[in-house]
Design a protein around this motif. Sequence first.
Motif, PDB file in Angstrom:
ATOM      1  N   VAL A 183       0.808  -1.078   0.132  1.00  0.00           N
ATOM      2  CA  VAL A 183      -0.118   0.127   0.077  1.00  0.00           C
ATOM      3  C   VAL A 183       1.008   1.202   0.049  1.00  0.00           C
ATOM      4  O   VAL A 183       1.850   1.380   0.901  1.00  0.00           O
ATOM      5  N   PHE A 184       0.560   2.150  -0.998  1.00  0.00           N
ATOM      6  CA  PHE A 184       1.195   3.541  -1.125  1.00  0.00           C
ATOM      7  C   PHE A 184       0.647   4.412  -0.375  1.00  0.00           C
ATOM      8  O   PHE A 184      -0.889   4.721  -0.629  1.00  0.00           O
ATOM      9  N   ALA A 190       0.289   9.707   9.117  1.00  0.00           N
ATOM     10  CA  ALA A 190      -0.467   9.253  10.330  1.00  0.00           C
ATOM     11  C   ALA A 190      -1.258   8.042   9.982  1.00  0.00           C
ATOM     12  O   ALA A 190      -1.647   7.221  10.873  1.00  0.00           O
ATOM     13  N   ASP A 191      -2.093   8.209   8.819  1.00  0.00           N
ATOM     14  CA  ASP A 191      -2.896   7.129   8.339  1.00  0.00           C
ATOM     15  C   ASP A 191      -2.026   5.663   8.289  1.00  0.00           C
ATOM     16  O   ASP A 191      -2.500   4.642   8.769  1.00  0.00           O
ATOM     17  N   LEU A 192      -0.780   5.814   7.833  1.00  0.00           N
ATOM     18  CA  LEU A 192      -0.260   4.687   7.732  1.00  0.00           C
ATOM     19  C   LEU A 192       0.085   4.172   9.241  1.00  0.00           C
ATOM     20  O   LEU A 192       0.165   2.902   9.455  1.00  0.00           O
ATOM     21  N   LEU A 193       0.756   4.734  10.144  1.00  0.00           N
ATOM     22  CA  LEU A 193       0.715   4.301  11.494  1.00  0.00           C
ATOM     23  C   LEU A 193      -0.435   3.975  12.121  1.00  0.00           C
ATOM     24  O   LEU A 193      -0.601   2.874  12.750  1.00  0.00           O
ATOM     25  N   GLY A 194      -1.473   4.746  11.842  1.00  0.00           N
ATOM     26  CA  GLY A 194      -2.718   4.231  12.433  1.00  0.00           C
ATOM     27  C   GLY A 194      -3.215   2.746  11.527  1.00  0.00           C
ATOM     28  O   GLY A 194      -3.751   1.980  12.576  1.00  0.00           O
ATOM     29  N   ALA A 362      -9.418   3.449   0.920  1.00  0.00           N
ATOM     30  CA  ALA A 362      -9.983   4.335   0.131  1.00  0.00           C
ATOM     31  C   ALA A 362      -8.774   5.503  -0.128  1.00  0.00           C
ATOM     32  O   ALA A 362      -8.214   6.105   0.926  1.00  0.00           O
ATOM     33  N   GLY A 363      -8.616   5.800  -1.421  1.00  0.00           N
ATOM     34  CA  GLY A 363      -7.901   6.912  -1.589  1.00  0.00           C
ATOM     35  C   GLY A 363      -6.382   6.519  -1.809  1.00  0.00           C
ATOM     36  O   GLY A 363      -5.504   7.146  -2.113  1.00  0.00           O
ATOM     37  N   ARG A 364      -6.132   5.204  -1.650  1.00  0.00           N
ATOM     38  CA  ARG A 364      -4.685   4.724  -1.702  1.00  0.00           C
ATOM     39  C   ARG A 364      -4.297   3.956  -2.831  1.00  0.00           C
ATOM     40  O   ARG A 364      -5.245   3.362  -3.797  1.00  0.00           O
ATOM     41  N   VAL A 365      -3.062   3.571  -3.210  1.00  0.00           N
ATOM     42  CA  VAL A 365      -2.531   2.941  -4.468  1.00  0.00           C
ATOM     43  C   VAL A 365      -2.269   1.486  -4.009  1.00  0.00           C
ATOM     44  O   VAL A 365      -1.254   1.480  -2.933  1.00  0.00           O
ATOM     45  N   CYS A 366      -2.752   0.361  -4.365  1.00  0.00           N
ATOM     46  CA  CYS A 366      -2.524  -0.939  -3.782  1.00  0.00           C
ATOM     47  C   CYS A 366      -1.794  -1.959  -4.746  1.00  0.00           C
ATOM     48  O   CYS A 366      -2.413  -1.886  -5.879  1.00  0.00           O
TER      49      CYS A 366
END
Length: 442
Positions: A183-184, A190-194, A362-366
């Motif tokens: 996931v990019f 903050a969202d990645l950490l969460g 949502a809103g990410r590139v996977c």
Amino acid sequence: HAALPRAFVAALLVCMAVCPVSTEKSHYVVGGWLPGTGDQITAKLKLLLEDYLNSYFKTHFNGSATFEFIPVDYDEASYANHKIKAKELDFLYTLAGRMVCVQAEFGWIPVATERVDVLGLETGAQGTVVFSLKSNTRIRNISDMKNSMVGVGYLLSSNAYHFGYKLLREHGVNIFIDVSKLVFYETDYADLLGDVVKEKIDVGMLPSSWLFENAGELLESELLVHSPRVYEYEGETFPFPTSTPLTPQYGVSASLEVPWRVKLQVARALANLTRDHPAAAAADIATFTAPGHFDGVREGLESLGLLRMPSLESWEEGDVHATCHSPFADVIDTIQCPAGHVLQDARTVAHRCVDNRLECPAGRVCFCRPCQKDLEVRVFPARVVLSLALTIFSLTLLLSFCWVFPLETFPYAAAFGRRLQRRAAPVLTRIIRPGPRRRPHR
């Protein structure tokens, strides 16, 4: 007396024709980028890169230059490269990876890099922290990350992606073939950490300065740092353990067209910034220092195909500039499949996560294993071996047949057979009759 004005006018005309006239510009545009919107970038950097520089130049250099700040790279219309090509930008404040890119593409020169406070300790470098939850007992070391879900902070960041990618490769984990989902998060740290804490993903990669400053207590209590080690950069020890070697912090680069005098004056102004100045406080910066080396940053960009050096043909044709991946181009274009693997077509890649029931935030590139084994590469050698074996067997059988039966049996092939026998006899003698013939027992 009448001759004096005429002599003065003549001298003035001669001077205008002969004397050097300074064409050096005095107004410079400074672009700046941080994660966020254009307004957020301006709120953090304008006080430093416009107001502070103008005030310093007015006080120390008689106002010989003025500066104007504009936010860049927050959307495609503000892409710094377009402004550089249009000569609308003179200085650029950005992260180390982008500094390397504008140097490689346009010949821009690093002028200064920042120093920041991390939990009260000043540092001019940062590394990558690769981390997971301590409670995730399935992942105790990097080799356990196969078949896990991994999040990276930013495509063009050495500390949120490139160095972490290299570390996993060194431990036998390729994120394009071995992890179940990649996931990019594109600067949404903050969202990645969460998502790691909420167990939506298993592993994260983030810059050490950001992580220790914003999640220091969490690191102590809940997060497991993989391959921790204390590193040095330019003779300075980073105050906290990181998973990878260090790189410079954000910095300022200048166009080749900016006079050296102005470059040095800007570097001096930034170096004299103190942490108690309002401009430093707004930008979360302690001060600036002379730029260090960017070798590791460049290697990270090149290893992932994000920085492509000119080919020999281009170099011979006079095109000596490299090209960097645009932050607004498709992420899939940057995927580097290892030998023996191929990148699946865009449609297949887009549906692999859905097909494997791996939800993309949502809103990410996977990506879910976008590189697959190349069946042609796997099968082709076997075909070659089989074909070669059949060819050798057939040829040996034919030559043996000619050796055993008299050539007169085949009058039309007699001439060809004799020539073949003469040339093949030594070889066939060793192959078919490896030793002295035994006499049969009576």
